[in-house]
Design a protein around this motif. Structure first.
Motif, short mmCIF file in Angstrom:
data_model
loop_
_atom_site.label_atom_id
_atom_site.label_comp_id
_atom_site.label_asym_id
_atom_site.label_seq_id
_atom_site.Cartn_x
_atom_site.Cartn_y
_atom_site.Cartn_z
N ILE A 273 0.69 -0.74 -0.30
CA ILE A 273 -0.08 -0.07 0.23
C ILE A 273 0.36 1.05 0.16
O ILE A 273 0.48 2.14 -0.92
N LEU A 274 1.87 0.98 1.04
CA LEU A 274 2.57 2.80 1.21
C LEU A 274 3.46 3.11 -0.22
O LEU A 274 4.12 3.76 -0.60
N PHE A 275 4.17 1.92 -0.55
CA PHE A 275 5.40 1.77 -1.47
C PHE A 275 4.25 2.34 -3.29
O PHE A 275 4.75 3.43 -4.01
N LEU A 276 2.72 1.74 -3.29
CA LEU A 276 2.58 2.16 -4.69
C LEU A 276 1.93 3.45 -4.63
O LEU A 276 1.71 4.15 -4.82
N ALA A 277 1.33 4.07 -2.86
CA ALA A 277 1.26 5.46 -2.72
C ALA A 277 2.35 6.13 -2.75
O ALA A 277 2.56 7.97 -2.95
N THR A 278 3.32 5.62 -2.73
CA THR A 278 4.53 6.48 -2.76
C THR A 278 6.02 6.40 -4.16
O THR A 278 6.65 7.51 -4.11
N ARG A 279 5.30 5.91 -5.16
CA ARG A 279 6.36 5.78 -5.82
C ARG A 279 6.49 6.57 -6.92
O ARG A 279 4.88 7.43 -7.06
N SER A 280 7.27 6.75 -7.72
CA SER A 280 7.38 8.42 -8.57
C SER A 280 6.23 8.28 -9.88
O SER A 280 5.68 7.12 -9.96
N ARG A 281 5.52 9.39 -10.25
CA ARG A 281 4.89 9.04 -11.53
C ARG A 281 5.70 8.85 -12.65
O ARG A 281 4.95 7.82 -13.18
N LYS A 282 7.23 8.83 -12.80
CA LYS A 282 8.13 8.29 -13.80
C LYS A 282 7.09 6.47 -13.87
O LYS A 282 7.19 5.92 -14.76
N SER A 283 7.63 5.52 -11.86
CA SER A 283 7.14 4.62 -11.92
C SER A 283 6.12 4.60 -12.53
O SER A 283 5.73 3.18 -13.51
N ARG A 284 5.38 5.34 -12.43
CA ARG A 284 3.13 4.67 -12.12
C ARG A 284 3.19 4.66 -14.09
O ARG A 284 2.03 4.17 -14.57
N ARG A 285 4.01 6.13 -14.42
CA ARG A 285 3.37 5.75 -16.10
C ARG A 285 4.16 4.32 -16.67
O ARG A 285 3.86 3.86 -17.56
N ASN A 286 5.25 3.89 -16.58
CA ASN A 286 6.61 2.81 -17.07
C ASN A 286 5.30 1.27 -16.18
O ASN A 286 5.40 0.33 -17.34
#
Length: 286
Positions: A273-286
């Motif tokens: 939960i916390l990892f997904l909430a704090t990962r960067s926008r670049k990682s989310r796009r990838n």
């Protein structure tokens, strides 16, 4: 048998990681398998018969979740506390790391002060310090009497003491994240700040546009560390419950193994939960 260059490089890599592979299977994979196996059995030990396992199915899990409420209560407290603590620890670590990165007198002393928990990090030590007044104002009658002299209202004093105790705890937990963020700050090119200053950027703007984007990828790393650290800290009551259940005649190793598996699942859920909430926008796009 001759090997070409690629095969030699591959075998060299395997040899380098072989200690980790052996350590993983001996110290992680097998104990994990054994713990899962025992969690589905009633385990007993006799001097003559040795270890004996009788199949119990999900009986241990059912008992933990629906009959013995102590674990559920402590697990809920741990889940909520971790969700609240992690953002505060991350923010506090970044602030302190930025302060320690400044060129001021006594920087070495202050760095030692904040990194001391890394050297002497021990839950039993922390508990003893709290008992004898090292971690709490409430255990130190001299300081407590001084506060009551200045502020005669008991409710306000209790609030101040609680806030102080919480701050000391958070600072103790922040030691390693501070070290990680400080290392990242020291690698930022100073020319970037100079160029931003020439363009008219304020210190606040530089923080949001240069400092934070540079160190933000490390936030997820710190999140994983903090959750694991809080979950496995010696002073955590759940760890004591698991250990005590092992020596309880009505529970034994099967029950404590099931409790450990459930607790591990809670930690993995928190990390996710916390990892997904704090990962960067670049990682989310990838």
């Amino acid at each position: 048998m001759k090997f070409n260059m690629k095969q030699k490089q591959a075998w060299t890599g395997v040899l380098f990681i072989s200690p980790w592979i052996v350590g993983f299977f001996v110290l992680v994979a097998y104990p994990l398998y054994k713990t899962i196996y025992m969690s589905f059995h009633n385990v007993s030990y006799g001097n003559k018969s040795g270890w004996s396992y009788s199949w119990a199915g999900v009986e241990n899990y059912t008992r933990i979740l629906f009959e013995d409420v102590d674990f559920i209560v402590e697990a809920q407290d741990f889940f909520v506390t971790t969700i609240l603590y992690v953002p505060v620890i991350i923010a506090l670590s970044i602030i302190i790391a930025m302060l320690l990165n400044q060129k001021i007198k006594g920087t070495a002393f202050f760095r030692l002060l904040f990194f001391l928990p890394i050297i002497i990090l021990n839950g039993e030590l922390m508990e003893n310090m709290s008992t004898y007044g090292g971690m709490s104002i409430s255990a130190n009658k001299v300081i407590l009497d001084m506060i009551y002299t200045i502020i005669p209202y008991e409710n306000i004093v209790v609030l101040i003491v609680s806030i102080f105790d919480l701050i000391v705890q958070l600072l103790w937990y922040s030691a390693v994240p501070i070290l990680i963020f400080l290392a990242a700050l020291q690698k930022i090119n100073k020319d970037m700040y100079e160029a931003a200053s020439i363009d008219g950027a304020s210190a606040w703007t530089s923080f949001w546009k240069i400092t934070l984007p540079t160190i933000y990828p490390l936030v997820s790393l710190c999140v994983v560390f903090i959750v694991v650290f809080l979950g496995n800290f010696d002073a955590n009551p759940i760890n004591s419950m698991i250990l005590e259940s092992k020596y309880d005649g009505s529970r034994r190793d099967g029950y404590s193994s099931a409790m450990a598996i459930l607790y591990s699942f809670i930690q993995v859920l928190l990390i996710s939960i916390l990892f997904l909430a704090t990962r960067s926008r670049k990682s989310r796009r990838n």
